[in-house]
Enzyme design. Structure first.
Site, PDB file in Angstrom:
ATOM      1  CB  CYS A 123      -2.772   3.881  -5.825  1.00  0.00           C
ATOM      2  SG  CYS A 123      -4.165   3.054  -4.998  1.00  0.00           S
ATOM      3  CB  CYS A 167      -0.895   0.010   1.238  1.00  0.00           C
ATOM      4  SG  CYS A 167      -1.829   1.547   1.399  1.00  0.00           S
TER       5      CYS A 167
END
Lengths: 255, 255
Positions: free
Chosen positions: A215, A88
């Site tokens: 992302c 992440c």
């Protein structure tokens, strides 16, 4: 404790599919002819415990997800994990990642926690020395934290960031509850894909020579290798390769 | 220990992609709008520790993979897992699965280990009462162990098994080091897919009314829902749904 000096631990759940994606990319990037050839991996996906990292960075919640993540890493270490990856990008904002590192330090953790952002920069510099201007596609949390921007500057690379309107639409392509990738990923909605493609065109116009898919969800929508001649860098695959490099480098597939 | 009374543990590595596939199917079958809505899962993929189960069942190795698996389940239980799934049909042969159960019993384990084979039969009986004759596609290990055959008989269903030549070619589609799914899965080779399709046609000729994809790798090659009107049952997806049913039944997607 599992007796393996090279057990790879993955903090999943942020989001759940990104944890799977990293694990899958570790398997894909490993030279293996049989089940037994594959690397030892443990994936811990407990999303309910981890507060939304973008909401924290935007000040919408006080709860720093670092606390839960440091605790989960501690469990993985107790089980035997030696090297850890967190798929992440937003989790790598200094306010979160720095806190995870401090908390691990307080617990006398010996675990080697890789930094995905640093790995991405390292990858670009080693494999694409011709690239100077690097575009960033990310959530608002990552954008606001300036984690990629600062890391690129520190390494002599020029960050190319989307204008605010485009940044908002990239974030929306990820988070929108109706058509965003977090809600609709099998397959990704055409609308989300279109917004991401507009983001790429926008960064290309701003003379980015390569673009970081910063992302993990963006890589579900775009094939990473190339978009009309522009290099796209999938941060998740780069992290997968770094985890293999740190454990079983002889099993890392040629790039 | 992770404080969650419903942590799902998955024994991965048998094979590695089957562990991922089960985890992914748990996520896919969960009603969730955000990361935090997803279920707590831990996937332990340590293939090097687990001897090949088909080789054991065929008498090519003395090492029962049950020993390593029971140990890994014990680690998962120590970490907090309460319900366990093993995404490998061959592991459910009595000589292996029964030994896992005995070993867990010796360790005073309280973990709830689901039986994939029983879940498949339960699924067919509940959702397709019209089906009486059930075809089985599997590895040689599962075939020789007769685990599906016996379970079907015990439940008043008629097993339909491939003839030896066809069984060999189905096994080959999975295990062949050149074109088998374990070696080449991204994408599956046309040759392996063709052999599996021939297996389906063969079982259909033998009047199977539905076919169990009784090896986790087969589901990578065939879309499970239907093949020319014939129901195909993906044992992995059925196990995923059973794991949700045993933990968060209110989050199980409608079938």
């Amino acid at each position: 404790m599992i007796q393996n000096s090279k057990l790879i631990g993955i903090i999943g759940g942020v989001g759940p599919y990104a944890g799977l994606d990293l694990t899958e990319k570790i398997f894909d990037e490993t030279i293996a002819q049989s089940d037994q050839d594959h690397l030892p991996v443990i994936l811990l996906s407990i999303p309910e415990k981890i507060a939304d990292r973008t909401e924290f960075l935007l000040g919408k919640t006080e709860e720093n997800p670092a606390v839960a993540v440091a605790e989960l890493i501690h469990y993985l270490e107790q089980l035997g994990a030696r090297v850890i990856g967190i798929p992440c990008n937003t989790m790598h904002a200094t306010k979160i990642f720095g806190t995870i590192q401090s908390l691990l330090h307080q617990k006398n953790s010996k675990v080697h926690l890789l930094n995905m952002i640093k790995e991405v920069i390292r990858f670009i510099k080693s494999n694409h020395p011709e690239i100077g201007r690097v575009g960033i596609m990310s959530t608002k949390g990552t954008y606001k934290s300036e984690v990629y921007k600062n890391a690129l500057y520190e390494n002599g690379l020029e960050p190319v960031l989307p204008d605010v309107a485009l940044q908002n639409s990239i974030h929306d392509a990820i988070y929108n509850p109706e058509y965003g990738i977090k809600a609709v990923s099998r397959p990704v909605s055409n609308y989300a894909r279109e917004m991401l493609n507009k983001g790429i065109q926008h960064l290309e116009k701003k003379r980015a020579q390569g673009i970081v898919l910063g992302c993990t969800e963006i890589a579900f929508a775009l094939t990473e290798k190339e978009s009309e001649g522009l290099k796209l860098f999938d941060a998740t695959r780069i992290l997968a390769r770094a985890l293999i490099r740190e454990t079983y480098p002889e099993k890392l597939r040629k790039f």
